[in-house]
Design a protein around this motif. Structure first.
Motif, PDB file in Angstrom:
ATOM      1  N   ARG A 215       0.807  -1.227   0.000  1.00 38.18           N
ATOM      2  CA  ARG A 215       0.000   0.000   0.000  1.00 38.18           C
ATOM      3  C   ARG A 215       0.839   1.276   0.000  1.00 38.18           C
ATOM      4  O   ARG A 215       0.553   2.183  -0.801  1.00 38.18           O
ATOM      5  N   PRO A 216       1.861   1.434   0.853  1.00 33.78           N
ATOM      6  CA  PRO A 216       2.626   2.684   0.815  1.00 33.78           C
ATOM      7  C   PRO A 216       3.306   2.917  -0.534  1.00 33.78           C
ATOM      8  O   PRO A 216       3.326   4.040  -1.029  1.00 33.78           O
ATOM      9  N   LEU A 217       3.837   1.843  -1.135  1.00 32.44           N
ATOM     10  CA  LEU A 217       4.451   1.986  -2.454  1.00 32.44           C
ATOM     11  C   LEU A 217       3.408   2.321  -3.505  1.00 32.44           C
ATOM     12  O   LEU A 217       3.650   3.136  -4.404  1.00 32.44           O
ATOM     13  N   PHE A 218       2.248   1.699  -3.394  1.00 30.74           N
ATOM     14  CA  PHE A 218       1.196   1.914  -4.385  1.00 30.74           C
ATOM     15  C   PHE A 218       0.750   3.361  -4.433  1.00 30.74           C
ATOM     16  O   PHE A 218       0.738   4.008  -5.482  1.00 30.74           O
ATOM     17  N   ARG A 219       0.394   3.915  -3.272  1.00 33.23           N
ATOM     18  CA  ARG A 219      -0.138   5.275  -3.316  1.00 33.23           C
ATOM     19  C   ARG A 219       0.955   6.305  -3.568  1.00 33.23           C
ATOM     20  O   ARG A 219       0.707   7.324  -4.231  1.00 33.23           O
ATOM     21  N   ALA A 220       2.178   6.048  -3.080  1.00 31.41           N
ATOM     22  CA  ALA A 220       3.277   6.960  -3.404  1.00 31.41           C
ATOM     23  C   ALA A 220       3.562   6.949  -4.902  1.00 31.41           C
ATOM     24  O   ALA A 220       3.839   7.995  -5.504  1.00 31.41           O
ATOM     25  N   THR A 221       3.477   5.775  -5.502  1.00 31.60           N
ATOM     26  CA  THR A 221       3.729   5.666  -6.935  1.00 31.60           C
ATOM     27  C   THR A 221       2.646   6.367  -7.739  1.00 31.60           C
ATOM     28  O   THR A 221       2.933   7.101  -8.693  1.00 31.60           O
ATOM     29  N   VAL A 222       1.396   6.154  -7.367  1.00 32.34           N
ATOM     30  CA  VAL A 222       0.295   6.799  -8.100  1.00 32.34           C
ATOM     31  C   VAL A 222       0.421   8.320  -8.034  1.00 32.34           C
ATOM     32  O   VAL A 222       0.279   9.016  -9.048  1.00 32.34           O
ATOM     33  N   THR A 223       0.694   8.843  -6.848  1.00 32.32           N
ATOM     34  CA  THR A 223       0.816  10.298  -6.708  1.00 32.32           C
ATOM     35  C   THR A 223       2.010  10.836  -7.479  1.00 32.32           C
ATOM     36  O   THR A 223       1.912  11.858  -8.168  1.00 32.32           O
ATOM     37  N   SER A 224       3.152  10.151  -7.393  1.00 32.27           N
ATOM     38  CA  SER A 224       4.338  10.641  -8.089  1.00 32.27           C
ATOM     39  C   SER A 224       4.178  10.539  -9.602  1.00 32.27           C
ATOM     40  O   SER A 224       4.616  11.432 -10.338  1.00 32.27           O
ATOM     41  N   CYS A 227       1.895  13.408 -10.732  1.00 30.12           N
ATOM     42  CA  CYS A 227       2.616  14.685 -10.802  1.00 30.12           C
ATOM     43  C   CYS A 227       3.571  14.705 -11.988  1.00 30.12           C
ATOM     44  O   CYS A 227       3.732  15.743 -12.645  1.00 30.12           O
ATOM     45  N   ALA A 228       4.213  13.572 -12.281  1.00 28.46           N
ATOM     46  CA  ALA A 228       5.090  13.508 -13.448  1.00 28.46           C
ATOM     47  C   ALA A 228       4.301  13.722 -14.733  1.00 28.46           C
ATOM     48  O   ALA A 228       4.793  14.333 -15.691  1.00 28.46           O
ATOM     49  N   THR A 229       3.065  13.238 -14.775  1.00 29.11           N
ATOM     50  CA  THR A 229       2.216  13.465 -15.947  1.00 29.11           C
ATOM     51  C   THR A 229       1.929  14.950 -16.122  1.00 29.11           C
ATOM     52  O   THR A 229       2.004  15.501 -17.232  1.00 29.11           O
ATOM     53  N   GLY A 230       1.602  15.613 -15.024  1.00 23.60           N
ATOM     54  CA  GLY A 230       1.392  17.053 -15.098  1.00 23.60           C
ATOM     55  C   GLY A 230       2.644  17.798 -15.528  1.00 23.60           C
ATOM     56  O   GLY A 230       2.588  18.753 -16.309  1.00 23.60           O
ATOM     57  N   GLN A 231       3.800  17.357 -15.029  1.00 23.38           N
ATOM     58  CA  GLN A 231       5.064  17.977 -15.433  1.00 23.38           C
ATOM     59  C   GLN A 231       5.339  17.746 -16.916  1.00 23.38           C
ATOM     60  O   GLN A 231       5.915  18.613 -17.591  1.00 23.38           O
ATOM     61  N   THR A 281       2.434  12.866   3.734  1.00 26.72           N
ATOM     62  CA  THR A 281       1.935  14.240   3.744  1.00 26.72           C
ATOM     63  C   THR A 281       2.666  15.102   2.734  1.00 26.72           C
ATOM     64  O   THR A 281       2.062  15.925   2.037  1.00 26.72           O
ATOM     65  N   VAL A 282       3.975  14.921   2.653  1.00 28.11           N
ATOM     66  CA  VAL A 282       4.766  15.686   1.687  1.00 28.11           C
ATOM     67  C   VAL A 282       4.354  15.331   0.265  1.00 28.11           C
ATOM     68  O   VAL A 282       4.268  16.205  -0.615  1.00 28.11           O
ATOM     69  N   LEU A 283       4.056  14.061   0.014  1.00 31.43           N
ATOM     70  CA  LEU A 283       3.689  13.639  -1.336  1.00 31.43           C
ATOM     71  C   LEU A 283       2.367  14.247  -1.777  1.00 31.43           C
ATOM     72  O   LEU A 283       2.283  14.872  -2.843  1.00 31.43           O
ATOM     73  N   TRP A 284       1.306  14.088  -0.975  1.00 33.36           N
ATOM     74  CA  TRP A 284       0.025  14.627  -1.443  1.00 33.36           C
ATOM     75  C   TRP A 284      -0.020  16.154  -1.334  1.00 33.36           C
ATOM     76  O   TRP A 284      -0.640  16.825  -2.169  1.00 33.36           O
ATOM     77  N   GLY A 285       0.661  16.713  -0.327  1.00 37.07           N
ATOM     78  CA  GLY A 285       0.709  18.165  -0.232  1.00 37.07           C
ATOM     79  C   GLY A 285       1.454  18.785  -1.404  1.00 37.07           C
ATOM     80  O   GLY A 285       1.038  19.818  -1.952  1.00 37.07           O
ATOM     81  N   GLY A 286       2.557  18.148  -1.807  1.00 38.80           N
ATOM     82  CA  GLY A 286       3.308  18.644  -2.959  1.00 38.80           C
ATOM     83  C   GLY A 286       2.492  18.610  -4.232  1.00 38.80           C
ATOM     84  O   GLY A 286       2.593  19.506  -5.086  1.00 38.80           O
ATOM     85  N   ALA A 287       1.660  17.569  -4.373  1.00 41.31           N
ATOM     86  CA  ALA A 287       0.803  17.482  -5.560  1.00 41.31           C
ATOM     87  C   ALA A 287      -0.181  18.646  -5.616  1.00 41.31           C
ATOM     88  O   ALA A 287      -0.407  19.246  -6.679  1.00 41.31           O
ATOM     89  N   LEU A 288      -0.765  18.998  -4.473  1.00 45.13           N
ATOM     90  CA  LEU A 288      -1.739  20.096  -4.445  1.00 45.13           C
ATOM     91  C   LEU A 288      -1.070  21.448  -4.683  1.00 45.13           C
ATOM     92  O   LEU A 288      -1.638  22.318  -5.349  1.00 45.13           O
ATOM     93  N   VAL A 289       0.135  21.623  -4.154  1.00 50.39           N
ATOM     94  CA  VAL A 289       0.857  22.881  -4.391  1.00 50.39           C
ATOM     95  C   VAL A 289       1.170  23.048  -5.871  1.00 50.39           C
ATOM     96  O   VAL A 289       1.022  24.130  -6.451  1.00 50.39           O
ATOM     97  N   GLN A 290       1.616  21.963  -6.510  1.00 50.23           N
ATOM     98  CA  GLN A 290       1.894  22.038  -7.950  1.00 50.23           C
ATOM     99  C   GLN A 290       0.630  22.345  -8.736  1.00 50.23           C
ATOM    100  O   GLN A 290       0.654  23.127  -9.698  1.00 50.23           O
ATOM    101  N   ALA A 291      -0.485  21.755  -8.340  1.00 56.59           N
ATOM    102  CA  ALA A 291      -1.746  22.040  -9.020  1.00 56.59           C
ATOM    103  C   ALA A 291      -2.091  23.525  -8.918  1.00 56.59           C
ATOM    104  O   ALA A 291      -2.499  24.159  -9.909  1.00 56.59           O
ATOM    105  N   GLY A 292      -1.925  24.094  -7.732  1.00 54.39           N
ATOM    106  CA  GLY A 292      -2.214  25.512  -7.570  1.00 54.39           C
ATOM    107  C   GLY A 292      -1.294  26.401  -8.389  1.00 54.39           C
ATOM    108  O   GLY A 292      -1.726  27.422  -8.936  1.00 54.39           O
ATOM    109  N   ALA A 293      -0.020  26.000  -8.497  1.00 55.88           N
ATOM    110  CA  ALA A 293       0.935  26.808  -9.262  1.00 55.88           C
ATOM    111  C   ALA A 293       0.548  26.871 -10.731  1.00 55.88           C
ATOM    112  O   ALA A 293       0.550  27.941 -11.353  1.00 55.88           O
ATOM    113  N   TRP A 294       0.204  25.725 -11.308  1.00 54.39           N
ATOM    114  CA  TRP A 294      -0.126  25.728 -12.744  1.00 54.39           C
ATOM    115  C   TRP A 294      -1.462  26.416 -13.007  1.00 54.39           C
ATOM    116  O   TRP A 294      -1.640  27.049 -14.050  1.00 54.39           O
ATOM    117  N   ALA A 295      -2.397  26.307 -12.074  1.00 56.10           N
ATOM    118  CA  ALA A 295      -3.669  27.019 -12.241  1.00 56.10           C
ATOM    119  C   ALA A 295      -3.444  28.524 -12.227  1.00 56.10           C
ATOM    120  O   ALA A 295      -4.045  29.271 -13.011  1.00 56.10           O
TER     121      ALA A 295
END
Length: 421
Positions: A215-224, A227-231, A281-295
């Motif tokens: 589970r930790p690898l799964f959700r970390a991988t999905v989030t990362s 974010c790589a797709t957005g990048q 927390t850093v993983l999902w928080g970082g995803a939301l910060v990146q989303a806000g930056a591009w918006a």
């Protein structure tokens, strides 16, 4: 030095890290250089996006297979050296094909080249234990991770600066040359033990299963990967953003250096926090910060665009450090090479999907493409809510299980890292 009479000379740790830095800088240079070359030949964002996507999309196949071969090879360094040489040669072939061969043929050359891409990230990291004692590994993994940050900072700047001074083709040549300089270091890596471990159940699939069943690898991988797709969406838009907002397509690549510099600074600050947030927390928080930056970038001008790249990079740096921590904590030692190359290949493939999707969207509207990147990053944070109540199929146990003999000890989080892996 020689470990025994007649044994081959091992590269020093400094040489190994220098080789990793050269290869990864070449890789970070190659992406924007190919995008600039495609933009110059095709004259459109679609051409740049297609070329960038082709050189990255095949990593989904290349990563797991390469990781399995590296784990099982008698001389993994020579296999790694061959992969680096093929990657460098492939970049040269793509450059020669642009404007001379049908674009479909050139795109196929880029796809074949991309099969070797994970060698530049996870392939290098998996070889560190062969040249250093175990008690030095926590520090050396941190230094290895720093090569990603420095490469990400230098690569786009080298691509943009070289393209401005000498043209986009020269930037591709520089990328290939940097990768090629790492070949001798990889070739000199020591052999594996007399009987490389062969895990049951299919070597390539072991890493994939570990990623999706823990589970930790799964959700970390999905989030990362999200974010790589957005990048990838944003990276494909960089030449057009440079031409339309900053006054030159080559200047667009410098935006990636802004993001890398912010990532490096934020990672250093994160490492010095007395009580750092949990990796999740850093993983999902970082995803939301990146989303806000591009918006925010979608609605602004040059200042907002530069600020968005800086904010996104500042979120991305600690996010990658957290990803490394999760991988090392949750990966069995016997699968570490495969998990790292599989994770790298999935992120590269996500980046490729984003690059491909950006082409037709950006051709109609650059703000719409930036909003697409924002949406993908925001959605990628959802697994940290969803997987609290439902595990991926086949996952046994709980995230707080006691470590088994197959589970690694928990090292401290790595210091300073950025995308590619």
């Amino acid at each position: 030095m020689r470990t025994s009479k007649g044994s081959p000379r091992r590269p020093s740790v400094a040489a190994h890290l220098a080789g990793a830095l050269a290869a990864r800088t070449g890789d970070e240079t190659a992406g924007p250089a190919l995008a600039l070359a495609g933009f110059a030949v095709a004259g459109s964002t679609s051409g740049a996006a297609a070329l960038l996507a082709c050189v990255t999309v095949s990593a989904a196949v290349g990563g797991p297979v390469l990781g399995a071969f590296l784990d099982r090879a008698r001389r993994p360094g020579r296999l790694l050296a061959g992969a680096l040489a093929l990657y460098a040669a492939g970049l040269g072939a793509v450059l020669l094909g642009l404007g001379r061969l049908p674009f479909g043929v050139t795109a196929l050359l880029a796809v074949v080249t991309g099969l070797m891409g994970p060698a530049l990230s996870g392939g290098w990291t998996a070889q560190l234990p062969r040249i250093a004692p175990a008690d030095r590994m926590p520090r050396l993994h941190g230094l290895d991770a720093l090569t990603f940050s420095f490469a990400a900072l230098a690569g786009p700047g080298l691509a943009g600066g070289t393209a401005l001074l000498l043209g986009a083709p020269a930037a591709v040549v520089l990328a290939a040359a940097l990768v090629a300089t790492a070949v001798p270091v990889a070739w000199s890596l020591p052999p594996a033990g007399p009987s490389p471990e062969k895990s049951p159940g299919g070597p390539a699939s072991q890493g994939v299963r570990a990623v999706f069943r823990r589970r930790p690898l799964f959700r970390a991988t999905v989030t990362s990967v999200g974010c790589a797709t957005g990048q990838g969406v944003v990276a494909a838009c960089v030449p057009a953003l440079g031409a339309g907002v900053l006054g030159g397509s080559g200047r667009g690549a410098l935006l990636l250096s802004v993001a890398a510099a912010a990532a490096l600074a934020a990672t250093a600050l994160h490492a010095r926090l007395p009580r750092a947030p949990a990796p999740g927390t850093v993983l999902w928080g970082g995803a939301l910060v990146q989303a806000g930056a591009w918006a925010a970038a979608a609605a602004g001008g040059p200042v907002a665009l530069v600020a968005a790249f800086a904010v996104s990079g500042a979120a991305e740096g600690p996010q990658l450090t957290a990803l490394f921590a999760v991988r090392h904590e949750e990966t069995p030692r016997r699968l570490r090479g495969r998990v790292f190359t599989t994770g790298a290949s999935l992120k590269i493939t996500g980046f490729a999907v984003g690059s491909a999707a950006a082409g037709p969207v950006a051709a109609r509207s650059l703000p719409a493409a930036l909003l697409l990147a924002a949406g993908v990053c925001a959605v990628s944070a959802l697994p940290y809510t969803y997987t609290r109540t439902k595990l991926p199929r086949g996952r046994a146990g709980s995230p707080h299980r006691a470590p088994s003999q197959d589970s690694p000890r928990r090292p401290p989080p790595h210091r300073g890292a950025r995308r590619p892996t």
